[in-house]
Motif scaffolding. Structure first.
Motif, PDB file in Angstrom:
ATOM      1  N   UNK A  84      -3.309   0.443   7.868  1.00 42.57           N
ATOM      2  CA  UNK A  84      -4.324  -0.557   8.165  1.00 42.57           C
ATOM      3  C   UNK A  84      -4.014  -1.910   7.529  1.00 42.57           C
ATOM      4  N   UNK A  85      -3.004  -1.992   6.687  1.00 41.88           N
ATOM      5  CA  UNK A  85      -2.631  -3.263   6.076  1.00 41.88           C
ATOM      6  C   UNK A  85      -1.626  -3.936   7.000  1.00 41.88           C
ATOM      7  N   UNK A  86      -2.022  -5.073   7.547  1.00 45.31           N
ATOM      8  CA  UNK A  86      -1.147  -5.782   8.477  1.00 45.31           C
ATOM      9  C   UNK A  86      -0.046  -6.518   7.715  1.00 45.31           C
ATOM     10  N   UNK A 103     -14.611 -16.475  -7.387  1.00 42.05           N
ATOM     11  CA  UNK A 103     -14.352 -15.035  -7.406  1.00 42.05           C
ATOM     12  C   UNK A 103     -12.961 -14.800  -7.969  1.00 42.05           C
ATOM     13  N   UNK A 104     -12.844 -13.757  -8.763  1.00 42.47           N
ATOM     14  CA  UNK A 104     -11.555 -13.356  -9.328  1.00 42.47           C
ATOM     15  C   UNK A 104     -11.145 -12.055  -8.642  1.00 42.47           C
ATOM     16  N   UNK A 105     -10.022 -12.095  -7.935  1.00 43.44           N
ATOM     17  CA  UNK A 105      -9.545 -10.967  -7.142  1.00 43.44           C
ATOM     18  C   UNK A 105      -8.492 -10.180  -7.917  1.00 43.44           C
ATOM     19  N   UNK A 106      -8.470  -8.876  -7.679  1.00 42.42           N
ATOM     20  CA  UNK A 106      -7.504  -7.996  -8.344  1.00 42.42           C
ATOM     21  C   UNK A 106      -7.199  -6.815  -7.424  1.00 42.42           C
ATOM     22  N   UNK A 107      -6.013  -6.229  -7.572  1.00 50.25           N
ATOM     23  CA  UNK A 107      -5.652  -5.099  -6.703  1.00 50.25           C
ATOM     24  C   UNK A 107      -6.404  -3.829  -7.091  1.00 50.25           C
ATOM     25  N   UNK A 108      -6.857  -3.097  -6.093  1.00 48.16           N
ATOM     26  CA  UNK A 108      -7.457  -1.783  -6.314  1.00 48.16           C
ATOM     27  C   UNK A 108      -6.432  -0.678  -6.080  1.00 48.16           C
ATOM     28  N   UNK A 109      -5.302  -1.057  -5.494  1.00 44.00           N
ATOM     29  CA  UNK A 109      -4.216  -0.130  -5.209  1.00 44.00           C
ATOM     30  C   UNK A 109      -2.972  -0.637  -5.932  1.00 44.00           C
ATOM     31  N   UNK A 133      -1.355  -9.699  -0.194  1.00 46.39           N
ATOM     32  CA  UNK A 133      -1.354  -8.595  -1.159  1.00 46.39           C
ATOM     33  C   UNK A 133      -0.249  -8.753  -2.189  1.00 46.39           C
ATOM     34  N   UNK A 134       0.911  -9.218  -1.766  1.00 49.87           N
ATOM     35  CA  UNK A 134       2.016  -9.417  -2.708  1.00 49.87           C
ATOM     36  C   UNK A 134       1.647 -10.434  -3.782  1.00 49.87           C
ATOM     37  N   UNK A 135       0.892 -11.446  -3.409  1.00 49.17           N
ATOM     38  CA  UNK A 135       0.442 -12.441  -4.393  1.00 49.17           C
ATOM     39  C   UNK A 135      -0.541 -11.797  -5.365  1.00 49.17           C
ATOM     40  N   UNK A 136      -1.459 -11.012  -4.845  1.00 49.85           N
ATOM     41  CA  UNK A 136      -2.452 -10.350  -5.710  1.00 49.85           C
ATOM     42  C   UNK A 136      -1.751  -9.410  -6.684  1.00 49.85           C
ATOM     43  N   UNK A 159     -12.601  -5.789   2.303  1.00 51.65           N
ATOM     44  CA  UNK A 159     -13.352  -4.862   3.157  1.00 51.65           C
ATOM     45  C   UNK A 159     -12.664  -3.511   3.281  1.00 51.65           C
ATOM     46  N   UNK A 160     -11.340  -3.508   3.210  1.00 51.03           N
ATOM     47  CA  UNK A 160     -10.564  -2.265   3.292  1.00 51.03           C
ATOM     48  C   UNK A 160     -10.436  -1.572   1.939  1.00 51.03           C
ATOM     49  N   UNK A 161     -11.044  -2.175   0.914  1.00 46.12           N
ATOM     50  CA  UNK A 161     -11.015  -1.629  -0.449  1.00 46.12           C
ATOM     51  C   UNK A 161      -9.600  -1.532  -1.016  1.00 46.12           C
ATOM     52  N   UNK A 162      -8.779  -2.523  -0.656  1.00 48.09           N
ATOM     53  CA  UNK A 162      -7.427  -2.638  -1.199  1.00 48.09           C
ATOM     54  C   UNK A 162      -7.447  -3.654  -2.340  1.00 48.09           C
ATOM     55  N   UNK A 163      -8.375  -4.607  -2.254  1.00 49.36           N
ATOM     56  CA  UNK A 163      -8.563  -5.648  -3.264  1.00 49.36           C
ATOM     57  C   UNK A 163     -10.028  -5.645  -3.681  1.00 49.36           C
TER      58      UNK A 163
END
Length: 132
Positions: A5-7, A68-74, A14-17, A52-56
């Motif tokens: 599901x990750x395009x 907002x401060x973003x971080x990886x969940x995976x 995602x690579x930046x996160x 929304x996909x719970x990846x971040x």
């Protein structure tokens, strides 16, 4: 987690996160913009999709609720491991030796590459021997 599901576009974000560990949307936009001509709204949409996909995940800044401060969940390694396994399963029926052999047959490999590959295989054998 279904990584299919990750395009490809989301992977750029995602690579930046993963690289920054924790960062604001502005920092992500700045980093992605170095290598693309995407509009900042496009980048923010990709980031929102990953949330929304719970990846971040994200937290809201204590001092400014607009930040907002973003971080990886995976974890990156977990993602890559799953992607590799899905690739081998899909294209090589789960047979890793067939995959490696086909890559080697088509690749231009230097003597140094061969040496490194031998070392990797030797380490794999040692790990297998330790487990048995």
């Amino acid at each position: 987690m279904n990584t299919r599901n990750i395009t490809n576009s989301e992977m750029v974000v995602m690579k930046v996160v993963w690289k920054k560990k924790t960062c604001t949307a502005a920092a992500i936009v700045d980093e992605v913009s170095k290598n693309s001509k995407w509009h900042f709204r496009t980048i923010k949409t990709l980031l929102r999709n990953l949330v929304n996909k719970k990846i971040v995940g994200y937290t809201i800044d204590e001092n400014d609720s607009r930040v907002y401060h973003y971080f990886p969940l995976v974890k990156e390694e977990d993602y890559l491991r799953l992607e590799r396994q899905q690739f081998v399963d899909m294209y090589y029926d789960g047979n890793i030796s067939t995959m490696v052999a086909s890559f080697l047959k088509d690749a231009k490999i230097s003597k140094n590459d061969v040496k490194e590959l031998k070392e990797v295989l030797e380490r794999c054998i040692e790990k297998k021997d330790e487990k048995e």
